[in-house]
Every structure is written in C-alpha cells, then in structure tokens.
Design an enzyme around this catalytic site. Structure first.
Site, PDB file in Angstrom:
ATOM      1  N   HIS A 143       3.676   8.641  -3.016  1.00 27.97           N
ATOM      2  CA  HIS A 143       3.678   7.371  -2.170  1.00 27.97           C
ATOM      3  C   HIS A 143       2.505   6.895  -1.895  1.00 27.97           C
ATOM      4  O   HIS A 143       2.373   5.666  -2.192  1.00 27.97           O
ATOM      5  CB  HIS A 143       4.623   7.813  -0.912  1.00 27.97           C
ATOM      6  CG  HIS A 143       4.954   6.955   0.000  1.00 27.97           C
ATOM      7  ND1 HIS A 143       5.994   6.249   0.265  1.00 27.97           N
ATOM      8  CD2 HIS A 143       3.721   6.065   0.818  1.00 27.97           C
ATOM      9  CE1 HIS A 143       6.063   5.540   1.093  1.00 27.97           C
ATOM     10  NE2 HIS A 143       4.863   5.401   1.588  1.00 27.97           N
ATOM     11  N   GLU A 144       1.576   7.472  -1.304  1.00 25.79           N
ATOM     12  CA  GLU A 144       0.103   7.162  -0.951  1.00 25.79           C
ATOM     13  C   GLU A 144      -0.586   6.471  -2.199  1.00 25.79           C
ATOM     14  O   GLU A 144      -1.290   5.746  -2.083  1.00 25.79           O
ATOM     15  CB  GLU A 144      -0.561   8.077  -0.206  1.00 25.79           C
ATOM     16  CG  GLU A 144       0.065   8.399   1.308  1.00 25.79           C
ATOM     17  CD  GLU A 144       0.724   7.184   2.091  1.00 25.79           C
ATOM     18  OE1 GLU A 144      -0.042   6.071   2.014  1.00 25.79           O
ATOM     19  OE2 GLU A 144       1.625   7.246   2.700  1.00 25.79           O
ATOM     20  N   HIS A 147       0.720   3.259  -3.004  1.00 28.00           N
ATOM     21  CA  HIS A 147       0.031   2.226  -2.252  1.00 28.00           C
ATOM     22  C   HIS A 147      -1.466   1.737  -2.736  1.00 28.00           C
ATOM     23  O   HIS A 147      -1.804   0.555  -2.695  1.00 28.00           O
ATOM     24  CB  HIS A 147      -0.088   2.730  -0.776  1.00 28.00           C
ATOM     25  CG  HIS A 147       0.839   2.591   0.389  1.00 28.00           C
ATOM     26  ND1 HIS A 147       1.717   1.401   0.092  1.00 28.00           N
ATOM     27  CD2 HIS A 147       1.615   3.403   0.956  1.00 28.00           C
ATOM     28  CE1 HIS A 147       2.761   1.484   1.046  1.00 28.00           C
ATOM     29  NE2 HIS A 147       2.930   2.716   1.401  1.00 28.00           N
ATOM     30  N   GLU A 194       6.881  -0.426   1.409  1.00 28.64           N
ATOM     31  CA  GLU A 194       7.225   0.862   1.875  1.00 28.64           C
ATOM     32  C   GLU A 194       8.123   1.394   0.826  1.00 28.64           C
ATOM     33  O   GLU A 194       8.429   2.627   0.344  1.00 28.64           O
ATOM     34  CB  GLU A 194       7.593   1.072   3.149  1.00 28.64           C
ATOM     35  CG  GLU A 194       6.600   1.347   4.266  1.00 28.64           C
ATOM     36  CD  GLU A 194       5.425   2.564   3.648  1.00 28.64           C
ATOM     37  OE1 GLU A 194       6.148   3.610   3.915  1.00 28.64           O
ATOM     38  OE2 GLU A 194       4.353   2.386   3.526  1.00 28.64           O
TER      39      GLU A 194
END
Length: 370
Positions: A143-144, A147, A194
């Site tokens: 997930h990060e 980003h 997100e």
C-alpha cells in the site's frame, strides 16, 4: 514472476511464496479514477514541479527526516529484517526503481504513511507491526509503496503541513478559512488515493483475504476469532444502503474531516475491484506501462473519472445517490421524493403520514460509528 532471489535496482529479497511481478507498471493501472485524473492534471501543469521545489524550503521535510532518523528505527538487514524483505519485494513486484527508506516509530496507534517532497520515506508504527501478521503486513507495505509509485508522498506532505498550519492560524478567521478550504480539497483527493493504494497493496500481496483481514483488524483490533470478513463486508453494504436522506447528509459530514475513507467501505471497494475485469487484466500481464505515461491525455482521464462517478451514482444504494440518479433520469415528484427521503422531517402534511414518527429522529443516533 517474483519466484526467487533477485538482486537489481537495490532489491534483494526472497518472497515467502511465488508472486507475479509487474515490470514497467504504470501507477495508472491501479489508481482510482478520481485520484488518477487529479494527478494527471497536476503533472501536466506547466511549472508544477518548479513550484513544489520552491515550497520545499518552507515545508518541514528536512525536519521530519531528521526526526525519524533520530527517534525511530530504520529498517534494514540488521533491524526489522522481515520488514526489509517485504519492502524490497514490494518494490520489485511493482517495479519501483529506488527502494524508499522505511522507519518503525514507537506509537501504539496502528498507522502507516508515505511522505516526502524530494524522495518518499515510509513510516509504520509499532502498533501496526504488532497488530498484523506477515501477509497482512505485506499488503500494508505494498500500500505504501503504491503511494510512492503514484507520487502521493508530495501531496501527503503538503496536507500534513497545511493541517498543522491551519491549527496555528486558527485565530485568523479569513486565513484559517482559506487554508481549510485547501485542506478539505486535499483530504477529498487523499481519501481517493487511499483506495488506489489499497489496490497496490493487493497487487503486492496477491492475497485478498489477507488484505481484508488487515482492514478488519485496523477497525476492530487483534481479535480475529471474534470477527468474520463476510459479516464485516455486510456492514459496508448496510452503511451504503441504510437510512434516509438525513443519514446520507450525516455520512458526508462525518467523512469530511477524515483523511481516510471508513475502513469497512475500503474493504468493500477493494473486494469489488479484486472481482473486476481490470484487476484480472493486470494479473494476466495486460496493464498500462510507465513509458507510456507521457502520452496520457488529461481529457481522457477526466472522462474516465466522470464515467466512474456516474456509474457509482447509478449503482449506489445510498438514498441521496438514488435521488440524484432519479433526478438525472427525469423522475418526477421531486418534492414528494425529498419529503419521503427525509421521513417527513421537512414538515408539512404531505409526507405520506410519516411526519410524526420522523420528528423523534431515532435514526439520528446511528451515524458516526466507524
């Protein structure tokens, strides 16, 4: 395939099981349409990079880097080695050329973030590390990294700075209003980002159940024996469809101050994407490539975003969205629909007999639970 040891671009991990690698993957492949259109437009602005580099002298990025370096644990082969393996494997799978530094910060609140203007850094809290198992944590690291690949770190850093600034100038009415208007817009974008990063986490972990469990734990803690993924997803369905127009308005008010979407909603959105043709095409190796990003059309991106929003409104079970869809479709008796939607709360005698009960407002106690 990510099926063995690999030593390139700073990556060097052996994943616990075989996973598909997405060489040359463009972040456009997994970005939510609203997130993607906003980013494409920003990247196409003349002088955009120059402006943000000029801002770097004002933003506390150097201070943040020094803070994490001095007061957190930097992940490496010698510290939190299992997280280091996950990080390098996530960068390998998504083909992120440079592995960002990862820090573990002592904080019982489960959280993670990707920040930075010049180069992204990733921070996870001890609360999150202690809460999640290996596969769930792998999805969070992915997930990060998502980003970072999307370039979200820049805007996240600005959002943190402006949120802090708004608190400092709260005593200046007009100044605070101007800043909060920007913060509100950035929060709306970030909530969509997100959803994009959740998709990236699924591409890295390639385990939908692990992603679901991780989100469920963030909502309810480390009590898996007391929770059920299917029941958790039904909560999202109930939240989406339940109530009347008052509840729809309260949902909007509840989400405005948040930087993240509600957790059950995130889980439902991710499951829907995992079952889509778009996800399957990526897993089959058919996805936008990074070297094609320069040819991306801003107009096409906005069209895709508009089409996605239109589809969401059309298929939504939320009372307000159903009303919007009916209005767009030319449905008549708007006044009656609104009165019935608010359960007679608007007053008058033509609410279908529901006015008296609705004035007690039993449903007003329901929203606001996360």
């Amino acid at each position: 395939m990510s099926d063995g040891s690999h030593e390139q671009n700073g990556h060097g991990s052996v994943p616990s099981r075989s996973r598909r690698r997405f060489e040359g993957l463009s972040s456009r492949a997994y970005e939510h349409p609203a997130d993607r259109s906003a980013l494409v437009a920003l990247r196409k602005l003349s002088g955009f990079d120059t402006v943000f580099k000029a801002l770097s002298g004002l933003l506390p990025e150097r201070s943040l880097r020094l803070l994490f370096l001095s007061d957190s644990v930097r992940v490496s082969d010698e510290q939190f080695a299992h997280l280091n393996d996950m990080l390098r494997d996530a960068c390998y799978i998504l083909d992120l050329q440079k592995v960002p530094p990862l820090y573990v910060n002592q904080d019982p609140q489960p959280n993670a973030m990707c920040i930075g203007l010049d180069e992204p850094i990733i921070v996870v809290t001890t609360g999150l590390v202690e809460l999640l198992d290996e596969e769930e944590m792998r999805a969070v690291i992915g997930h990060e990294v998502g980003h970072a690949l999307s370039g979200h770190a820049v805007y996240r850093t600005i959002l943190l700075f402006l949120t802090s600034l708004a608190v400092r100038v709260a005593w200046i009415p007009l100044g605070n209003l101007a800043i909060m208007a920007i913060v509100t817009a950035l929060r709306e974008w970030f909530r969509k980002s997100e959803l994009s990063a959740d998709r990236a986490g699924l591409l890295v972990g390639q385990d939908l159940q692990a992603s679901m469990r991780g989100l469920m734990k963030i909502a309810g803690g480390n009590h898996l024996h007391e929770m059920n993924v299917d029941a958790f997803l039904r909560q999202a369905e109930e939240y989406e469809a339940g109530g009347d127009l008052r509840d729809s308005v309260l949902k909007i008010m509840n989400v405005l101050p948040r930087s993240h979407p509600f957790t059950a909603v995130r889980a439902a959105e991710l499951k829907k994407w995992a079952e889509s043709r778009d996800f399957q095409r990526i897993m089959d190796g058919h996805y936008p490539r990074r070297d094609e990003d320069g040819d991306t059309s801003v107009t096409d991106s906005f069209k895709q975003s508009a089409a996605a929003y239109a589809s969401d409104v059309k298929n939504s079970k939320d009372p307000l969205m159903k009303l919007v869809s009916d209005i767009a479709g030319g449905a008549g008796d708007l006044g009656g629909r609104v009165r019935r939607g608010f359960g007679g709360f608007t007053g008058g005698g033509s609410g279908g007999g529901g006015g008296g009960a609705a004035k007690d407002g039993p449903r007003d106690e329901r929203p606001g639970q996360e």
